[in-house]
Design an enzyme around this catalytic site. Structure first.
Site, short mmCIF file in Angstrom:
data_model
loop_
_atom_site.label_atom_id
_atom_site.label_comp_id
_atom_site.label_asym_id
_atom_site.label_seq_id
_atom_site.Cartn_x
_atom_site.Cartn_y
_atom_site.Cartn_z
N ASP A 181 0.81 -1.21 0.00
CA ASP A 181 0.00 0.00 0.00
C ASP A 181 0.85 1.26 0.00
O ASP A 181 0.32 2.35 -0.20
CB ASP A 181 -0.94 0.00 1.21
N ASP A 501 -11.73 -6.83 10.20
CA ASP A 501 -11.64 -8.28 10.26
C ASP A 501 -12.80 -8.87 11.06
O ASP A 501 -13.46 -9.83 10.63
CB ASP A 501 -10.29 -8.71 10.84
#
Length: 792
Positions: A181, A501
């Site tokens: 990223d 998550d």
């Protein structure tokens, strides 16, 4: 007949077996604590003489509300611990299931990948070699990695090394996707160099049966060998030398030099900025015949992915990176099973994939298998867990933990198990497929790959040349691709929380998918835990913030339990996590009662001469004994229990409390939550978990706001116990009814003992001392509390 009988017997062999863990004594202890909590509530609610004794005011009512909350939280914990079980796996029986895989079965994922599971499979990565969460995509497991920015990207590049065990068939379905990223050419360079090193590292591991495939761990100590091991010694010395060269090349790599001298391979990085760049997809290793390592090959595809970023688009942090990797892997290899691990983790058990497959395929209703979660374990960790971040006792459930998880792609795609059964015949025309066409929007390649996943029949899917799909991969990883689709809502990793998550796992459970926990010996994956006060509290604040966001949103598990398929006990288990931030606020209120009563000459706890004192004392002793024995049962030390106990108090009054107010301010529009990256400082060479601190086990501080409330609480208790002791010694409380008793003094002393790192921090120096800016702000809060207390 005999052959048919043998075949039936082979097919009926179990892949896994659920073994209930009997905990009768623990259940009785749970009820004892609950009974004492209820008895305390009844006593407080029916204390008719409270007003007469001067204890019937605000302190009494606040105590009653807090203790009712504690009873509720204890019920949530009882639910989570009610029926524990372990799963025993039998990977040796996978071969028998493989033989039956060519016949039609109800499983949606067995026919496409079990050939790959016949041999050992290890996915190893050197933390400094990849830049992020690691994704594996194979005809069995897929592995995916979403990369960290900057610090966790380039630094992670050297240690993430791809491995390998041999694969007999469908080698082209085994792939590793690494997401960066930060769009760093240094990370890409590190991956390329690591892949080159793997050409000699993987054969060395095969030749000598090396189980520890992460080279930084393997070379941290000298091997044991005898006089007859001269060949091994020569090979080991050579590999150690090659690895040291690799380390030096990567650590000496400079971004400017790479861009100037790297040639066309780095051209796409020329104008790239961390937050503004086009999508970059590069095939570092293509597992075709000419690139095979050894006679049987088996080294996976290695693909570097840096999704497009633009200042005008929200990139959704880790969830966005994982969704981009899911789409890229779908158009390139489209494995029905995916494994994702974080950038700081490496595979520690070469058999982990086999064990996971046993759980994914071993249930009678295996079509409903959604994911298998491996609990986190850590390497090179500090002795006795001084910062309480290993979560060895409380983290034993079936939540998706964000790393070390094997997902069935069908569950990630937002469909329900029943829709697969309905759409099995003629999947292209089934309602579930039409719905998915709408969800996936424009990419025909992506929709076609999804059709194979939904139908459960991977046998007809062609194996594509991944190099020919780079442009398609760039298209699906562009920042505009998700516009108008259900990505982040019903498909892929869920958006809307800093703990994407947990939210993603909850959505999978609410759709009707089942999950299982996988624990192996040795631990399947090892990572590094944050050290020091700032990193630890930052991590817990981020978790608590995200969890509280879920609690007050439309994703509340109570709503999903009513309107979707989330089981009620699963709902309660999720609530155990989601109330962390609320616990911070309630526990602070209860902790403030002690100094308040000492300062105002009141009491909210029973006196030693009263019968109710026995209830309070029994509750204190029973709960702490229960907690202590729980740690002993997990094989931890007395010091580890105490460290976790004191950190529970510190985390509650700092990280959880700030998370509570952060989300409230965001809800009323006065603030926005900010994603904070947890810094994990580890040795860059030997992997022994030591850093440059003189004493890494000591609590360190910085000027972060997270330290202000605990510092203020510490100061307040010091002031309160000093004033209370002065009054008691000089007899100034003799004529005051309902004044503080031994219970208040003991509670204040116990709390200060738990906050001992902050007591030391008040007089400490350097990073071991609390900064003056924090002390000043905390002092203002203490002064405000004293002013308000005196007015009452």
């Amino acid at each position: 007949m005999a052959a048919a009988s043998g075949e039936k017997e082979e097919e009926e062999k179990k892949l896994q077996e659920r073994a209930p863990i009997r905990r009768t004594a623990w259940m009785l202890a749970n009820f004892v604590v609950l009974f004492l909590l209820l008895a305390l509530l009844v006593r407080r609610a029916t204390a008719a003489d409270a007003e007469e004794r001067g204890v019937g005011g605000a302190a009494w009512r606040v105590a009653f509300a807090c203790e009712a909350w504690f009873a509720f939280v204890w019920l949530l914990n009882m639910n989570a611990k009610w029926s524990p079980a372990r799963f025993d796996t039998y990977p040796e029986n996978l071969a028998g299931r493989c033989g039956a895989a060519h016949r039609p079965r109800k499983s949606s994922c067995i026919s496409g990948h079990l050939d790959l599971m016949r041999r050992q499979c290890a996915l190893m990565q050197d933390r400094r070699a990849a830049g992020g969460r690691h994704v594996r995509d194979d005809g069995g497991p897929g592995a995916r990695a979403a990369g960290g920015d900057g610090e966790q990207g380039a630094l992670a590049a050297r240690r993430r090394l791809l491995p390998g065990r041999r694969r007999r068939r469908r080698r082209r379905r085994l792939a590793c996707y690494v997401s960066d990223d930060g769009c760093s050419p240094v990370t890409y360079y590190a991956l390329r160099e690591a892949a080159g090193f793997a050409r000699t590292w993987v054969p060395f591991c095969r030749r000598h049966g090396v189980a520890v495939r992460a080279p930084f761990r393997y070379f941290a100590s000298a091997p044991e060998f005898g006089p007859a091991d001269r060949k091994f010694l020569d090979d080991w010395t050579f590999m150690k030398s090659e690895y040291d060269k690799l380390v030096r090349r990567i650590e000496d790599a400079d971004e400017t030099t790479l861009l100037r001298q790297g040639g066309g391979e780095f051209a796409e990085f020329m104008d790239a900025k961390r937050t503004n760049h086009r999508a970059i997809v590069k095939v570092i290793w293509d597992n075709n015949s000419k690139n095979r390592i050894g006679e049987e090959g088996g080294f996976p595809h290695l693909i570097y992915v840096s999704r497009e970023k633009s200042p005008g688009h929200h990139h959704h942090y880790k969830a966005g990176a994982m969704n981009a990797l899911t789409r890229v892997s779908a158009v390139m290899t489209n494995a029905p099973i995916m494994l994702n691990v974080d950038c700081d983790m490496f595979a520690n058990d070469p058999q982990v994939v086999l064990h996971a497959m046993c759980l994914l395929l071993g249930f009678d209703d295996e079509i409903s298998s959604g994911f298998v979660q491996v609990p986190q374990s850590f390497y090179g960790d500090l002795k006795d867990d001084p910062f309480g971040n290993k979560l060895e006792v409380i983290y034993k459930g079936l939540f998706y933990g964000g790393t070390g998880c094997f997902h069935c792609r069908k569950a990630i795609y937002g469909i329900e198990p029943d829709s697969i059964v309905v759409g099995r015949e003629g999947a292209a025309g089934s309602p579930s497929y039409k719905e998915l066409q709408f969800k996936f929007e424009s990419s025909e390649e992506l929709k076609e790959s999804a059709r194979y996943i939904i139908s459960g029949d991977m046998s007809g899917e062609p194996i594509v040349d991944i190099s020919s799909h780079i442009e398609v991969a760039k298209e699906v990883s562009s920042c505009n691709y998700e516009s108008g689709t259900h990505w982040g809502l019903e498909v892929g990793w869920a958006y809307g929380s800093m703990t994407e998550d947990i939210l993603t796992g909850q959505r999978i459970h609410a759709a009707g998918w089942r999950s299982a926990k996988l624990e192996t010996e040795p631990p399947a994956f090892l990572g590094c835990a944050p050290t020091g006060g700032p990193a630890c509290l930052t991590q817990f604040k981020r978790w608590a913030t995200g969890l509280f966001e879920i609690l007050i949103s439309q994703n509340n598990p109570l709503l999903l339990s009513i309107f979707k398929h989330l089981q009620f006990r699963q709902c309660l288990a999720y609530l155990t996590l989601y109330v962390w931030a609320v616990r911070g606020f309630v526990e602070l209120c209860y902790e403030l009662l002690v100094p308040y009563c000492l300062l105002t000459n009141q009491s909210f706890l029973s006196k030693a001469s009263e019968n109710c004192f026995n209830i309070t004392l029994a509750l204190f002793l029973t709960y702490n004994t229960y907690n202590f024995v729980e740690y002993m049962e997990c094989g931890l030390s007395v010091r580890a229990w105490w460290n976790n106990h004191r950190m529970q108090r510190i985390i509650s009054a700092s990280a959880w409390l700030l998370a509570f107010f952060t989300v409230l301010l965001k809800t009323i529009g006065l603030s926005e939550t900010v994603f904070e990256v947890t810094r994990k400082e580890k040795s860059t060479s030997d992997g022994n978990g030591q850093n440059d601190e003189v004493d890494p086990e000591r609590f360190t501080f910085d000027a972060s706001p997270v330290f202000i409330p605990v510092t203020a609480l510490t100061m307040l208790n010091i002031v309160a116990i000093t004033i209370g002791t002065w009054r008691a010694v000089f007899g100034t409380t003799e004529d005051v009814p309902g004044g503080p008793g031994i219970s208040e003094f003991m509670s204040c002393g116990w709390l200060l003992l738990c906050l001992l790192p902050f007591v030391r921090g008040l007089v400490g120096k350097g990073s071991y001392g609390i900064p003056w800016s924090v002390k000043l702000k905390a002092s203002l809060l203490v002064a405000l509390f004293l002013f308000c207390s005196n007015r009452n």
